[in-house]
Design a protein around this motif. Structure first.
Motif, PDB file in Angstrom:
ATOM      1  N   GLU A   1       0.817  -1.214   0.000  1.00  0.00           N
ATOM      2  CA  GLU A   1       0.000   0.000   0.000  1.00  0.00           C
ATOM      3  C   GLU A   1       0.853   1.268   0.000  1.00  0.00           C
ATOM      4  O   GLU A   1       0.349   2.359  -0.217  1.00  0.00           O
ATOM      5  N   ASP A   2       2.156   1.126   0.282  1.00  0.00           N
ATOM      6  CA  ASP A   2       3.028   2.309   0.398  1.00  0.00           C
ATOM      7  C   ASP A   2       4.377   2.050  -0.272  1.00  0.00           C
ATOM      8  O   ASP A   2       5.422   2.021   0.367  1.00  0.00           O
ATOM      9  N   VAL A   3       4.350   1.876  -1.563  1.00  0.00           N
ATOM     10  CA  VAL A   3       5.556   1.605  -2.333  1.00  0.00           C
ATOM     11  C   VAL A   3       6.474   2.834  -2.372  1.00  0.00           C
ATOM     12  O   VAL A   3       7.694   2.710  -2.420  1.00  0.00           O
ATOM     13  N   GLU A   4       5.908   4.011  -2.296  1.00  0.00           N
ATOM     14  CA  GLU A   4       6.706   5.246  -2.344  1.00  0.00           C
ATOM     15  C   GLU A   4       7.699   5.337  -1.193  1.00  0.00           C
ATOM     16  O   GLU A   4       8.845   5.755  -1.396  1.00  0.00           O
ATOM     17  N   THR A   5       7.284   4.953  -0.011  1.00  0.00           N
ATOM     18  CA  THR A   5       8.189   5.003   1.136  1.00  0.00           C
ATOM     19  C   THR A   5       9.363   4.046   0.920  1.00  0.00           C
ATOM     20  O   THR A   5      10.514   4.397   1.189  1.00  0.00           O
ATOM     21  N   LEU A   6       9.088   2.869   0.423  1.00  0.00           N
ATOM     22  CA  LEU A   6      10.153   1.906   0.140  1.00  0.00           C
ATOM     23  C   LEU A   6      11.120   2.476  -0.896  1.00  0.00           C
ATOM     24  O   LEU A   6      12.340   2.399  -0.731  1.00  0.00           O
ATOM     25  N   ALA A   7      10.584   3.053  -1.941  1.00  0.00           N
ATOM     26  CA  ALA A   7      11.432   3.659  -2.977  1.00  0.00           C
ATOM     27  C   ALA A   7      12.298   4.768  -2.378  1.00  0.00           C
ATOM     28  O   ALA A   7      13.493   4.863  -2.684  1.00  0.00           O
ATOM     29  N   ASP A   8      11.714   5.596  -1.524  1.00  0.00           N
ATOM     30  CA  ASP A   8      12.476   6.675  -0.877  1.00  0.00           C
ATOM     31  C   ASP A   8      13.594   6.116  -0.008  1.00  0.00           C
ATOM     32  O   ASP A   8      14.711   6.654   0.006  1.00  0.00           O
ATOM     33  N   LEU A   9      13.316   5.037   0.715  1.00  0.00           N
ATOM     34  CA  LEU A   9      14.334   4.420   1.561  1.00  0.00           C
ATOM     35  C   LEU A   9      15.468   3.832   0.725  1.00  0.00           C
ATOM     36  O   LEU A   9      16.644   3.926   1.099  1.00  0.00           O
ATOM     37  N   ILE A  10      15.122   3.234  -0.392  1.00  0.00           N
ATOM     38  CA  ILE A  10      16.153   2.672  -1.274  1.00  0.00           C
ATOM     39  C   ILE A  10      17.042   3.782  -1.814  1.00  0.00           C
ATOM     40  O   ILE A  10      18.276   3.686  -1.779  1.00  0.00           O
ATOM     41  N   VAL A  11      16.423   4.849  -2.296  1.00  0.00           N
ATOM     42  CA  VAL A  11      17.201   5.980  -2.817  1.00  0.00           C
ATOM     43  C   VAL A  11      18.098   6.542  -1.723  1.00  0.00           C
ATOM     44  O   VAL A  11      19.288   6.826  -1.954  1.00  0.00           O
ATOM     45  N   ALA A  12      17.573   6.700  -0.516  1.00  0.00           N
ATOM     46  CA  ALA A  12      18.359   7.259   0.583  1.00  0.00           C
ATOM     47  C   ALA A  12      19.530   6.349   0.948  1.00  0.00           C
ATOM     48  O   ALA A  12      20.646   6.832   1.189  1.00  0.00           O
ATOM     49  N   ALA A  13      19.328   5.044   0.970  1.00  0.00           N
ATOM     50  CA  ALA A  13      20.404   4.111   1.306  1.00  0.00           C
ATOM     51  C   ALA A  13      21.492   4.118   0.238  1.00  0.00           C
ATOM     52  O   ALA A  13      22.683   4.126   0.550  1.00  0.00           O
TER      53      ALA A  13
END
Length: 102
Positions: A59-71
């Motif tokens: 339901e919240d793919v955007e947060t995962l994408a943001d975390l990947i980019v940040a890492a």
């Protein structure tokens, strides 16, 4: 002149060695308190990405994408810092040869 050439040759060898060491080095970056971890080579190539299943929410793919980019950004910044640390003294030493334009 011979001394300058010998000094330049020595610096070239040190530079090649530092580049090889850097290419073999790896840095790690994290995001979300360690929920996403990225590993980047010293040359900036993404080598691995680990995602804790707790952060995967369909339901919240955007947060995962943001975390990947940040890492990945964190690991890339660490790789750049490592490159500066290892290559900086060598690059700065080129001006010490007394060569014009260096």
């Amino acid at each position: 002149m011979q001394q300058i050439l010998a000094q330049a040759q020595k610096m070239q060898e040190q530079l090649v060695s530092a580049q090889e060491d850097l290419a073999n080095a790896e840095t790690t970056g994290t995001a979300g308190g360690g929920l996403v971890t990225a590993t980047v080579s010293g040359a900036g190539e993404l080598k691995a990405l680990a995602i804790d299943p707790k952060v995967v929410d369909p339901e919240d793919v955007e947060t995962l994408a943001d975390l990947i980019v940040a890492a990945v950004r964190d690991a890339s910044n660490a790789a750049q810092d490592l490159a500066q640390e290892r290559m900086g003294p060598l690059a700065g030493g080129l001006g010490g040869l007394g060569l014009p334009g260096m």
